[in-house]
Motif scaffolding. Structure first.
Motif, PDB file in Angstrom:
ATOM      1  N   ARG A 140      -2.086   9.565  76.298  1.00 30.31           N
ATOM      2  CA  ARG A 140      -2.630   8.775  77.409  1.00 30.31           C
ATOM      3  C   ARG A 140      -4.163   8.803  77.463  1.00 30.31           C
ATOM      4  O   ARG A 140      -4.803   9.512  76.712  1.00 30.31           O
ATOM      5  N   LYS A 147      -3.849   8.053  90.096  1.00 30.33           N
ATOM      6  CA  LYS A 147      -2.468   7.565  90.079  1.00 30.33           C
ATOM      7  C   LYS A 147      -2.474   6.058  89.849  1.00 30.33           C
ATOM      8  O   LYS A 147      -2.226   5.250  90.758  1.00 30.33           O
ATOM      9  N   ASN A 154       3.111   6.861  79.579  1.00 30.08           N
ATOM     10  CA  ASN A 154       4.234   7.485  80.289  1.00 30.08           C
ATOM     11  C   ASN A 154       5.538   6.739  80.010  1.00 30.08           C
ATOM     12  O   ASN A 154       6.594   7.343  79.816  1.00 30.08           O
ATOM     13  N   GLY A 181       4.823  16.281  82.573  1.00 28.21           N
ATOM     14  CA  GLY A 181       5.889  15.374  82.178  1.00 28.21           C
ATOM     15  C   GLY A 181       5.416  13.936  82.366  1.00 28.21           C
ATOM     16  O   GLY A 181       4.365  13.696  82.949  1.00 28.21           O
ATOM     17  N   ASN A 185       5.363  17.155  87.125  1.00 30.70           N
ATOM     18  CA  ASN A 185       4.540  18.289  86.701  1.00 30.70           C
ATOM     19  C   ASN A 185       5.413  19.363  86.065  1.00 30.70           C
ATOM     20  O   ASN A 185       6.607  19.458  86.354  1.00 30.70           O
ATOM     21  N   GLY A 207       0.194  16.467  91.438  1.00 28.06           N
ATOM     22  CA  GLY A 207       1.466  16.127  92.085  1.00 28.06           C
ATOM     23  C   GLY A 207       1.528  16.711  93.489  1.00 28.06           C
ATOM     24  O   GLY A 207       1.120  17.855  93.705  1.00 28.06           O
ATOM     25  N   ILE A 208       2.040  15.920  94.403  1.00 29.39           N
ATOM     26  CA  ILE A 208       2.156  16.410  95.781  1.00 29.39           C
ATOM     27  C   ILE A 208       3.248  17.481  95.849  1.00 29.39           C
ATOM     28  O   ILE A 208       3.115  18.477  96.562  1.00 29.39           O
ATOM     29  N   THR A 209       4.317  17.293  95.090  1.00 30.65           N
ATOM     30  CA  THR A 209       5.379  18.303  95.071  1.00 30.65           C
ATOM     31  C   THR A 209       4.833  19.606  94.483  1.00 30.65           C
ATOM     32  O   THR A 209       5.155  20.701  94.958  1.00 30.65           O
ATOM     33  N   ARG A 210       3.991  19.471  93.446  1.00 27.70           N
ATOM     34  CA  ARG A 210       3.339  20.652  92.850  1.00 27.70           C
ATOM     35  C   ARG A 210       2.552  21.416  93.926  1.00 27.70           C
ATOM     36  O   ARG A 210       2.670  22.643  94.050  1.00 27.70           O
ATOM     37  N   THR A 243       8.581  19.354  88.693  1.00 24.64           N
ATOM     38  CA  THR A 243       8.543  18.934  90.101  1.00 24.64           C
ATOM     39  C   THR A 243       8.062  17.488  90.198  1.00 24.64           C
ATOM     40  O   THR A 243       7.189  17.065  89.442  1.00 24.64           O
ATOM     41  N   SER A 244       8.646  16.759  91.129  1.00 21.77           N
ATOM     42  CA  SER A 244       8.136  15.433  91.493  1.00 21.77           C
ATOM     43  C   SER A 244       8.790  15.010  92.799  1.00 21.77           C
ATOM     44  O   SER A 244       9.804  15.583  93.210  1.00 21.77           O
TER      45      SER A 244
HETATM   46  N1  PMP Z   1       2.726  13.603  86.920  1.00 24.47           N
HETATM   47  C1  PMP Z   1       2.932  12.299  86.697  1.00 24.47           C
HETATM   48  C2  PMP Z   1       2.367  11.678  85.453  1.00 24.47           C
HETATM   49  C3  PMP Z   1       3.666  11.540  87.623  1.00 24.47           C
HETATM   50  O1  PMP Z   1       3.866  10.227  87.413  1.00 24.47           O
HETATM   51  C4  PMP Z   1       4.214  12.166  88.767  1.00 24.47           C
HETATM   52  C5  PMP Z   1       5.054  11.401  89.744  1.00 24.47           C
HETATM   53  N2  PMP Z   1       4.409  10.325  90.301  1.00 24.47           N
HETATM   54  C6  PMP Z   1       3.968  13.538  88.963  1.00 24.47           C
HETATM   55  C7  PMP Z   1       3.209  14.219  88.021  1.00 24.47           C
HETATM   56  C8  PMP Z   1       4.487  14.244  90.174  1.00 24.47           C
HETATM   57  O2  PMP Z   1       3.778  13.851  91.318  1.00 24.47           O
HETATM   58  P1  PMP Z   1       4.450  13.894  92.766  1.00 24.47           P
HETATM   59  O3  PMP Z   1       4.918  15.293  92.980  1.00 24.47           O
HETATM   60  O4  PMP Z   1       3.337  13.519  93.685  1.00 24.47           O
HETATM   61  O5  PMP Z   1       5.576  12.919  92.759  1.00 24.47           O
END
Ligand code: PMP
Length: 287
Positions: A140, A147, A154, A181, A185, A207-210, A243-244
Protein backbone atom coordinates in the motif's frame (compact mmCIF):
# COMPACT_ATOMS: atom_id res chain seq x y z
CA UNK A 1 -38.57 -2.84 4.79
CA UNK A 2 -35.96 -1.86 2.19
CA UNK A 3 -32.84 -0.07 3.31
CA UNK A 4 -32.76 3.72 3.35
CA UNK A 5 -29.59 5.58 2.36
CA UNK A 6 -28.65 9.19 3.02
CA UNK A 7 -27.05 11.07 0.16
CA UNK A 8 -26.33 14.82 0.16
CA UNK A 9 -29.40 16.00 2.05
CA UNK A 10 -31.84 13.29 0.94
CA UNK A 11 -33.04 9.98 2.32
CA UNK A 12 -33.77 7.51 -0.47
CA UNK A 13 -34.40 3.80 -0.91
CA UNK A 14 -30.87 2.46 -1.22
CA UNK A 15 -31.33 1.18 -4.79
CA UNK A 16 -32.32 4.70 -5.89
CA UNK A 17 -29.48 6.53 -4.14
CA UNK A 18 -26.88 7.53 -6.73
CA UNK A 19 -23.85 9.77 -7.07
CA UNK A 20 -22.70 12.01 -9.91
CA UNK A 21 -20.23 10.37 -12.35
CA UNK A 22 -17.80 13.24 -11.78
CA UNK A 23 -17.76 12.81 -8.02
CA UNK A 24 -14.07 12.80 -7.10
CA UNK A 25 -14.69 9.75 -4.93
CA UNK A 26 -15.60 7.89 -8.11
CA UNK A 27 -12.82 9.33 -10.28
CA UNK A 28 -9.91 9.50 -7.83
CA UNK A 29 -10.97 7.71 -4.61
CA UNK A 30 -10.60 11.25 -3.23
CA UNK A 31 -12.44 10.73 0.02
CA UNK A 32 -12.57 9.21 3.47
CA UNK A 33 -14.89 6.88 5.32
CA UNK A 34 -15.85 5.44 8.68
CA UNK A 35 -17.57 2.26 9.82
CA UNK A 36 -19.26 2.58 13.18
CA UNK A 37 -20.88 -0.30 15.04
CA UNK A 38 -24.48 -0.01 16.20
CA UNK A 39 -25.46 -1.99 19.27
CA UNK A 40 -28.93 -1.86 20.84
CA UNK A 41 -29.76 0.86 18.31
CA UNK A 42 -26.94 3.15 19.48
CA UNK A 43 -23.48 4.04 18.19
CA UNK A 44 -20.46 2.32 19.73
CA UNK A 45 -17.41 4.55 20.35
CA UNK A 46 -18.97 7.51 18.54
CA UNK A 47 -16.46 10.08 19.84
CA UNK A 48 -13.22 8.40 18.76
CA UNK A 49 -14.74 7.67 15.34
CA UNK A 50 -15.55 11.36 14.92
CA UNK A 51 -12.06 12.33 16.08
CA UNK A 52 -10.53 9.99 13.49
CA UNK A 53 -12.86 11.23 10.74
CA UNK A 54 -11.97 14.85 11.56
CA UNK A 55 -8.29 13.95 11.33
CA UNK A 56 -8.69 12.11 8.00
CA UNK A 57 -10.57 15.12 6.56
CA UNK A 58 -7.91 17.54 7.84
CA UNK A 59 -5.06 15.48 6.40
CA UNK A 60 -6.71 15.55 2.95
CA UNK A 61 -7.99 19.14 3.28
CA UNK A 62 -11.60 18.09 2.67
CA UNK A 63 -14.25 20.28 4.28
CA UNK A 64 -16.98 18.85 6.50
CA UNK A 65 -20.05 18.53 4.23
CA UNK A 66 -22.31 19.57 7.14
CA UNK A 67 -21.60 20.87 10.64
CA UNK A 68 -20.39 18.27 13.12
CA UNK A 69 -23.62 18.64 15.07
CA UNK A 70 -25.72 18.03 11.97
CA UNK A 71 -23.49 15.05 11.24
CA UNK A 72 -24.20 13.52 14.65
CA UNK A 73 -27.92 14.03 14.05
CA UNK A 74 -27.76 12.43 10.59
CA UNK A 75 -26.12 9.30 11.99
CA UNK A 76 -28.95 8.91 14.52
CA UNK A 77 -31.53 9.58 11.84
CA UNK A 78 -30.19 6.91 9.46
CA UNK A 79 -30.27 4.41 12.34
CA UNK A 80 -33.85 5.43 13.15
CA UNK A 81 -35.10 5.36 9.57
CA UNK A 82 -33.66 1.88 9.08
CA UNK A 83 -34.94 0.60 12.42
CA UNK A 84 -31.39 -0.62 13.03
CA UNK A 85 -30.65 -2.39 16.32
CA UNK A 86 -27.51 -4.45 15.59
CA UNK A 87 -25.14 -3.72 12.74
CA UNK A 88 -23.16 -0.80 11.43
CA UNK A 89 -23.23 2.56 9.72
CA UNK A 90 -21.01 3.04 6.67
CA UNK A 91 -20.37 6.67 5.83
CA UNK A 92 -18.26 8.30 3.20
CA UNK A 93 -17.20 11.89 2.55
CA UNK A 94 -15.60 12.82 -0.77
CA UNK A 95 -14.21 16.08 -2.10
CA UNK A 96 -17.36 16.39 -4.21
CA UNK A 97 -18.24 16.86 -7.86
CA UNK A 98 -15.97 18.70 -10.32
CA UNK A 99 -14.68 18.29 -13.90
CA UNK A 100 -11.94 15.65 -13.79
CA UNK A 101 -8.59 17.24 -12.92
CA UNK A 102 -6.12 15.87 -10.38
CA UNK A 103 -5.65 19.16 -8.51
CA UNK A 104 -8.31 20.18 -5.98
CA UNK A 105 -11.23 22.07 -7.51
CA UNK A 106 -11.54 25.67 -6.30
CA UNK A 107 -15.07 25.51 -5.01
CA UNK A 108 -16.53 22.02 -4.81
CA UNK A 109 -18.98 21.06 -2.08
CA UNK A 110 -17.94 17.83 -0.35
CA UNK A 111 -20.35 14.88 -0.69
CA UNK A 112 -21.72 12.83 2.19
CA UNK A 113 -23.41 9.46 2.02
CA UNK A 114 -24.47 7.04 4.75
CA UNK A 115 -25.83 3.52 4.64
CA UNK A 116 -26.57 0.92 7.29
CA UNK A 117 -26.16 -2.82 7.43
CA UNK A 118 -27.66 -5.31 9.83
CA UNK A 119 -25.64 -8.05 11.49
CA UNK A 120 -26.19 -10.85 13.96
CA UNK A 121 -25.86 -9.71 17.58
CA UNK A 122 -22.42 -10.04 19.20
CA UNK A 123 -21.86 -13.67 20.21
CA UNK A 124 -18.58 -14.28 22.04
CA UNK A 125 -18.71 -18.10 21.75
CA UNK A 126 -19.23 -17.88 18.01
CA UNK A 127 -16.37 -15.39 17.57
CA UNK A 128 -14.11 -17.46 19.83
CA UNK A 129 -14.02 -20.27 17.28
CA UNK A 130 -11.24 -18.34 15.61
CA UNK A 131 -10.05 -17.81 12.06
CA UNK A 132 -7.05 -18.36 9.82
CA UNK A 133 -4.84 -15.65 8.32
CA UNK A 134 -2.25 -15.66 5.56
CA UNK A 135 0.72 -13.27 5.33
CA UNK A 136 1.45 -11.09 2.30
CA UNK A 137 3.72 -8.14 1.48
CA UNK A 138 2.23 -4.74 2.28
CA UNK A 139 2.02 -3.04 -1.13
CA UNK A 140 0.00 0.00 0.00
CA UNK A 141 0.90 3.71 -0.05
CA UNK A 142 2.67 5.52 2.79
CA UNK A 143 -0.33 7.15 4.50
CA UNK A 144 -2.26 4.21 5.90
CA UNK A 145 -3.06 6.35 8.95
CA UNK A 146 -5.68 8.15 6.82
CA UNK A 147 -8.96 6.27 6.52
CA UNK A 148 -9.10 6.84 2.78
CA UNK A 149 -11.57 5.13 0.44
CA UNK A 150 -8.58 4.32 -1.78
CA UNK A 151 -8.28 0.67 -0.76
CA UNK A 152 -6.88 -1.26 -3.72
CA UNK A 153 -3.97 -2.77 -1.78
CA UNK A 154 -6.42 -3.87 0.91
CA UNK A 155 -8.89 -5.20 -1.68
CA UNK A 156 -6.23 -7.30 -3.43
CA UNK A 157 -4.95 -8.59 -0.10
CA UNK A 158 -8.37 -9.60 1.17
CA UNK A 159 -9.08 -11.36 -2.12
CA UNK A 160 -5.84 -13.32 -1.75
CA UNK A 161 -6.97 -14.34 1.72
CA UNK A 162 -10.37 -15.45 0.42
CA UNK A 163 -8.80 -17.50 -2.35
CA UNK A 164 -6.60 -19.19 0.24
CA UNK A 165 -9.69 -19.95 2.35
CA UNK A 166 -8.49 -17.55 5.06
CA UNK A 167 -10.41 -14.82 6.88
CA UNK A 168 -7.76 -12.12 6.70
CA UNK A 169 -4.30 -11.35 5.33
CA UNK A 170 -1.65 -9.88 7.60
CA UNK A 171 0.60 -7.57 5.64
CA UNK A 172 4.31 -7.23 6.35
CA UNK A 173 6.70 -4.36 5.61
CA UNK A 174 10.20 -4.43 4.10
CA UNK A 175 11.64 -5.55 7.47
CA UNK A 176 9.33 -8.53 7.66
CA UNK A 177 7.31 -6.87 10.43
CA UNK A 178 3.53 -7.13 10.44
CA UNK A 179 1.81 -3.81 9.74
CA UNK A 180 -1.86 -4.77 10.05
CA UNK A 181 -4.63 -6.80 8.44
CA UNK A 182 -6.35 -5.60 5.27
CA UNK A 183 -9.29 -4.41 7.37
CA UNK A 184 -8.18 -5.01 10.96
CA UNK A 185 -5.34 -4.45 13.41
CA UNK A 186 -2.96 -7.26 14.34
CA UNK A 187 -2.05 -8.52 17.83
CA UNK A 188 -0.03 -11.30 19.40
CA UNK A 189 0.78 -12.53 22.85
CA UNK A 190 4.54 -13.12 22.61
CA UNK A 191 6.23 -16.27 23.86
CA UNK A 192 7.23 -14.21 26.92
CA UNK A 193 3.52 -13.60 27.51
CA UNK A 194 3.34 -9.89 26.68
CA UNK A 195 0.41 -8.46 24.76
CA UNK A 196 1.78 -6.78 21.62
CA UNK A 197 0.32 -4.61 18.89
CA UNK A 198 2.19 -2.37 16.47
CA UNK A 199 2.78 1.25 17.51
CA UNK A 200 0.86 3.97 15.67
CA UNK A 201 2.55 5.53 12.65
CA UNK A 202 1.77 6.23 9.00
CA UNK A 203 2.12 2.48 8.38
CA UNK A 204 -1.19 1.54 10.01
CA UNK A 205 -4.69 2.78 10.66
CA UNK A 206 -5.36 3.80 14.23
CA UNK A 207 -8.19 1.32 14.74
CA UNK A 208 -10.85 2.42 17.18
CA UNK A 209 -11.27 -1.16 18.40
CA UNK A 210 -7.48 -1.27 18.91
CA UNK A 211 -7.66 1.87 21.08
CA UNK A 212 -10.60 0.52 23.07
CA UNK A 213 -8.96 -2.87 23.62
CA UNK A 214 -5.77 -1.13 24.84
CA UNK A 215 -7.89 0.88 27.27
CA UNK A 216 -9.73 -2.24 28.49
CA UNK A 217 -6.43 -4.13 28.87
CA UNK A 218 -5.04 -1.30 30.95
CA UNK A 219 -8.14 -1.27 33.17
CA UNK A 220 -7.78 -5.01 33.69
CA UNK A 221 -4.12 -4.58 34.66
CA UNK A 222 -2.95 -6.50 31.58
CA UNK A 223 0.50 -5.32 30.52
CA UNK A 224 0.91 -4.47 26.87
CA UNK A 225 3.56 -3.05 24.59
CA UNK A 226 3.09 -1.16 21.35
CA UNK A 227 5.90 -2.30 19.06
CA UNK A 228 6.50 -3.97 15.72
CA UNK A 229 6.59 -7.78 15.63
CA UNK A 230 7.87 -9.94 12.80
CA UNK A 231 6.19 -12.74 10.91
CA UNK A 232 8.87 -14.94 12.46
CA UNK A 233 7.82 -13.90 15.96
CA UNK A 234 4.21 -14.81 15.22
CA UNK A 235 5.38 -18.42 14.73
CA UNK A 236 6.27 -18.74 18.38
CA UNK A 237 3.41 -16.57 19.71
CA UNK A 238 1.21 -17.94 22.48
CA UNK A 239 -1.82 -16.19 21.01
CA UNK A 240 -2.75 -14.12 17.99
CA UNK A 241 -5.87 -12.12 17.27
CA UNK A 242 -7.25 -9.25 15.25
CA UNK A 243 -9.51 -6.32 16.09
CA UNK A 244 -11.94 -4.23 14.07
CA UNK A 245 -15.32 -2.57 14.37
CA UNK A 246 -17.09 -5.42 12.60
CA UNK A 247 -14.92 -8.37 13.76
CA UNK A 248 -14.56 -7.16 17.38
CA UNK A 249 -11.75 -9.19 19.03
CA UNK A 250 -11.24 -12.30 16.92
CA UNK A 251 -8.82 -15.10 17.75
CA UNK A 252 -6.46 -16.37 15.06
CA UNK A 253 -5.83 -20.10 15.21
CA UNK A 254 -3.54 -20.49 12.21
CA UNK A 255 -1.05 -18.18 10.44
CA UNK A 256 -0.12 -19.46 6.96
CA UNK A 257 0.53 -23.18 7.49
CA UNK A 258 1.37 -22.90 11.18
CA UNK A 259 -1.12 -23.48 13.97
CA UNK A 260 -1.02 -20.83 16.71
CA UNK A 261 -0.23 -22.58 20.02
CA UNK A 262 -2.86 -25.33 20.51
CA UNK A 263 -5.06 -23.99 17.70
CA UNK A 264 -7.72 -22.61 20.05
CA UNK A 265 -8.56 -19.09 21.24
CA UNK A 266 -6.04 -18.11 23.91
CA UNK A 267 -7.05 -17.02 27.42
CA UNK A 268 -5.98 -13.37 27.07
CA UNK A 269 -7.82 -12.98 23.78
CA UNK A 270 -10.93 -14.63 25.25
CA UNK A 271 -10.84 -12.34 28.28
CA UNK A 272 -10.55 -9.25 26.04
CA UNK A 273 -13.30 -10.53 23.75
CA UNK A 274 -15.67 -11.00 26.70
CA UNK A 275 -14.75 -7.63 28.13
CA UNK A 276 -15.28 -5.97 24.75
CA UNK A 277 -18.80 -7.45 24.68
CA UNK A 278 -19.67 -5.97 28.07
CA UNK A 279 -18.02 -2.67 27.08
CA UNK A 280 -20.39 -2.38 24.10
CA UNK A 281 -23.32 -2.78 26.49
CA UNK A 282 -21.97 0.08 28.63
CA UNK A 283 -20.60 2.46 26.02
CA UNK A 284 -23.65 3.38 24.08
CA UNK A 285 -23.84 6.99 23.06
CA UNK A 286 -26.99 8.89 23.93
CA UNK A 287 -29.77 8.16 21.44
N1 PMP B 1 -6.81 -1.39 9.70
C1 PMP B 1 -7.44 -1.26 8.53
C2 PMP B 1 -6.62 -1.19 7.27
C3 PMP B 1 -8.84 -1.18 8.49
O1 PMP B 1 -9.48 -1.04 7.31
C4 PMP B 1 -9.58 -1.29 9.69
C5 PMP B 1 -11.08 -1.27 9.68
N2 PMP B 1 -11.62 -0.14 9.12
C6 PMP B 1 -8.88 -1.42 10.90
C7 PMP B 1 -7.49 -1.45 10.87
C8 PMP B 1 -9.61 -1.49 12.20
O2 PMP B 1 -10.15 -0.24 12.54
P1 PMP B 1 -11.45 -0.12 13.45
O3 PMP B 1 -11.16 -0.84 14.72
O4 PMP B 1 -11.61 1.35 13.65
O5 PMP B 1 -12.58 -0.74 12.70
Amino acid sequence: MGRIAYINGRYLPQNQATVHIEDRGYNFADGVYEVIAVHNGALVDEEPHIVRLRRSLNELKIDWPVTENAFRFLMREIIRRNGLREGMIYLQITRGVAPRDHAFPKDSQSSLMMTTRRSKPFNADEIAKGVRVITIPDIRWKRNDIKSISLLGNVLGKQQAREAGAYEAWMFDENGDVTEGTSSNAWIVSKEGELVTRQLSNAILSGITRLTVLKLAEEKGIKFVERAFSIEETQSAKEAFLTSTTSFVKPIVQIDDKQVADGKAGPLCRALLDRYGSYMDEDISSP
